[in-house]
Design a protein around this motif. Structure first.
Motif, PDB file in Angstrom:
ATOM      1  N   UNK A  49      39.477  21.972  63.693  1.00 14.87           N
ATOM      2  CA  UNK A  49      40.861  22.419  63.525  1.00 14.87           C
ATOM      3  C   UNK A  49      41.174  23.624  64.394  1.00 14.87           C
ATOM      4  N   UNK A  50      40.274  24.599  64.403  1.00 12.18           N
ATOM      5  CA  UNK A  50      40.516  25.830  65.142  1.00 12.18           C
ATOM      6  C   UNK A  50      40.663  25.586  66.637  1.00 12.18           C
ATOM      7  N   UNK A  51      39.989  24.573  67.132  1.00  9.37           N
ATOM      8  CA  UNK A  51      39.977  24.304  68.562  1.00  9.37           C
ATOM      9  C   UNK A  51      41.237  23.577  69.034  1.00  9.37           C
ATOM     10  N   UNK A  52      41.930  22.931  68.113  1.00  5.61           N
ATOM     11  CA  UNK A  52      43.012  22.043  68.495  1.00  5.61           C
ATOM     12  C   UNK A  52      44.395  22.676  68.494  1.00  5.61           C
ATOM     13  N   UNK A  53      44.547  23.832  67.890  1.00  8.60           N
ATOM     14  CA  UNK A  53      45.891  24.389  67.771  1.00  8.60           C
ATOM     15  C   UNK A  53      45.956  25.841  68.215  1.00  8.60           C
ATOM     16  N   UNK A 164      46.234  25.256  73.050  1.00 10.39           N
ATOM     17  CA  UNK A 164      45.097  26.055  72.634  1.00 10.39           C
ATOM     18  C   UNK A 164      44.813  27.138  73.664  1.00 10.39           C
ATOM     19  N   UNK A 165      44.594  28.340  73.206  1.00  5.15           N
ATOM     20  CA  UNK A 165      44.320  29.438  74.133  1.00  5.15           C
ATOM     21  C   UNK A 165      42.966  29.247  74.803  1.00  5.15           C
ATOM     22  N   UNK A 166      42.829  29.814  75.977  1.00  7.23           N
ATOM     23  CA  UNK A 166      41.649  29.549  76.784  1.00  7.23           C
ATOM     24  C   UNK A 166      40.489  30.460  76.437  1.00  7.23           C
ATOM     25  N   UNK A 167      40.287  30.688  75.153  1.00  7.57           N
ATOM     26  CA  UNK A 167      39.107  31.408  74.714  1.00  7.57           C
ATOM     27  C   UNK A 167      37.934  30.423  74.719  1.00  7.57           C
ATOM     28  N   UNK A 243      36.274  21.403  56.925  1.00  9.61           N
ATOM     29  CA  UNK A 243      35.633  20.198  57.444  1.00  9.61           C
ATOM     30  C   UNK A 243      35.385  20.259  58.946  1.00  9.61           C
ATOM     31  N   UNK A 244      35.837  21.330  59.589  1.00  5.92           N
ATOM     32  CA  UNK A 244      35.620  21.445  61.032  1.00  5.92           C
ATOM     33  C   UNK A 244      34.128  21.488  61.348  1.00  5.92           C
ATOM     34  N   UNK A 245      33.705  20.849  62.446  1.00  8.75           N
ATOM     35  CA  UNK A 245      32.294  20.910  62.834  1.00  8.75           C
ATOM     36  C   UNK A 245      31.882  22.351  63.112  1.00  8.75           C
ATOM     37  N   UNK A 246      30.591  22.615  62.999  1.00  8.44           N
ATOM     38  CA  UNK A 246      30.137  23.979  63.275  1.00  8.44           C
ATOM     39  C   UNK A 246      30.400  24.307  64.739  1.00  8.44           C
ATOM     40  N   UNK A 247      30.733  25.568  64.996  1.00  7.90           N
ATOM     41  CA  UNK A 247      31.040  25.965  66.357  1.00  7.90           C
ATOM     42  C   UNK A 247      30.791  27.455  66.540  1.00  7.90           C
ATOM     43  N   UNK A 248      30.692  27.849  67.798  1.00 14.32           N
ATOM     44  CA  UNK A 248      30.569  29.256  68.148  1.00 14.32           C
ATOM     45  C   UNK A 248      31.880  29.725  68.744  1.00 14.32           C
ATOM     46  N   UNK A 249      32.351  30.871  68.278  1.00 17.34           N
ATOM     47  CA  UNK A 249      33.598  31.448  68.781  1.00 17.34           C
ATOM     48  C   UNK A 249      33.246  32.721  69.539  1.00 17.34           C
TER      49      UNK A 249
END
Length: 329
Positions: A49-53, A164-167, A243-249
């Motif tokens: 979710x965080x990656x898509x919006x 999505x911002x380019x972080x 439910x978002x897959x694990x990720x590194x921010x």
């Protein structure tokens, strides 16, 4: 086929309605549901979710976020977008046959003088521009096929909400693929409302089946059960974000007092590791500040509460709370 009447614009209710008729209600016939949502980002089942919006834009514009049962990419809905759902009792007949479900839509548009084509994996196009994306989900012997129909949607908001911002994100989720999009209403000469188009589409679907239109109205008990799904699942943070897959921010910003970067590992929407780096000057040990974020939701309201209850300049020289929160937006 049975046409289920649904006048709700609540995205949580509308997705719960789909699941109810797929898993818990058997009408012993194929089902058609046409529905509209107030502004919302609908996330595919397997997406982060965080990656898509664009989270900052979505929050500031009161755009809801909800995860659907099916796979595919993230989409933006508003009241100018018409959604359709077809549930078939035998999933083997049209499983992964997206073009079959596009036929009544293409036929309906042909009657309006619009030439539409099915293209690629799951899109319907006008003049090589996408106005409909489709997805499927299977449950036992049943098939759920649903799709969007951009009729008069605000495409400006669409591009901002999904911009999505380019972080830097490192994720096992599936990234959405950008596409040129268009509205159906741009190609209609006469003034037709989305409700009129909706009725035309219902007629087209039943005409395609050589059947008379049969309507179904929800009763109070069914609405109660659907709202239970809303409360327990579709409106919950756990379903939509957890439910978002694990990720590194990883995010880095430069301030007058130096550069500051944060890295975190997020699992099921929960921050498991959190580190602060940079060429700033430290006032007190950063470990105490970092620990405040461990095992907290990666959710902007919760993060703001942590920051607002902390004096960031106590740890990072000349960095105030307002600057620090920017690292999460």
């Amino acid at each position: 086929m049975i046409n289920v009447i649904n006048n709700s614009n609540n995205p949580y209710f509308n997705l719960a309605l789909e699941e109810y008729f797929l898993k818990y209600k058997n009408l012993e016939d194929n089902i058609l549901i046409l529905w509209q949502n107030e502004p919302v980002i609908v996330i595919g089942k397997n997406q982060n979710t965080y990656e898509e919006l664009n989270l900052e834009y979505v929050n500031s514009n009161n755009i809801k976020v909800v995860r659907r049962l099916s796979g595919g990419g993230a989409v933006y809905h508003d009241l100018g977008n018409l959604n359709f759902t077809i549930i078939e009792g035998n999933s083997n007949i049209h499983k992964n046959d997206f073009s079959f479900f596009a036929l009544p839509i293409i036929s309906c548009l042909n009657k309006l003088g619009i030439k539409a084509t099915f293209n690629g994996r799951n899109d319907i196009l006008i003049n090589d521009k996408k106005f409909s994306g489709n997805a499927q989900y299977f449950y036992k012997d049943k098939l759920l096929h649903h799709g969007t129909l951009l009729f008069a949607s605000d495409l400006t908001v669409l591009s901002k909400a999904l911009n999505v911002k380019k972080d830097k994100f490192e994720s096992k989720g599936i990234k959405s693929v950008g596409s040129r999009v268009t509205n159906i209403s741009d190609y209609i000469d006469t003034n037709i409302s989305i409700n009129e188009f909706k009725n035309m589409l219902i007629e087209s679907v039943f005409e395609d089946k050589n059947e008379k239109i049969k309507n179904y109205i929800l009763n109070d008990e069914e609405i109660k059960k659907i709202n239970e799904l809303v409360e327990n699942k579709y409106s919950s943070w756990e379903w939509n974000f957890g439910k978002s897959p694990k990720f590194n921010y990883i995010k880095e910003m430069r301030f007058n007092s130096g550069s500051v970067s944060i890295t975190m590992n997020v699992v099921d929407g929960i921050i498991k590791n959190f580190k602060i780096y940079g060429d700033f000057f430290e006032e007190n040990s950063l470990e105490e500040l970092e620990k405040r974020f461990i095992n907290k939701k990666f959710e902007i309201r919760e993060i703001k509460n942590i920051v607002e209850s902390t004096n960031i300049s106590k740890y990072i020289l000349n960095i105030n709370n307002e600057d620090f929160i920017k690292l999460f937006l």
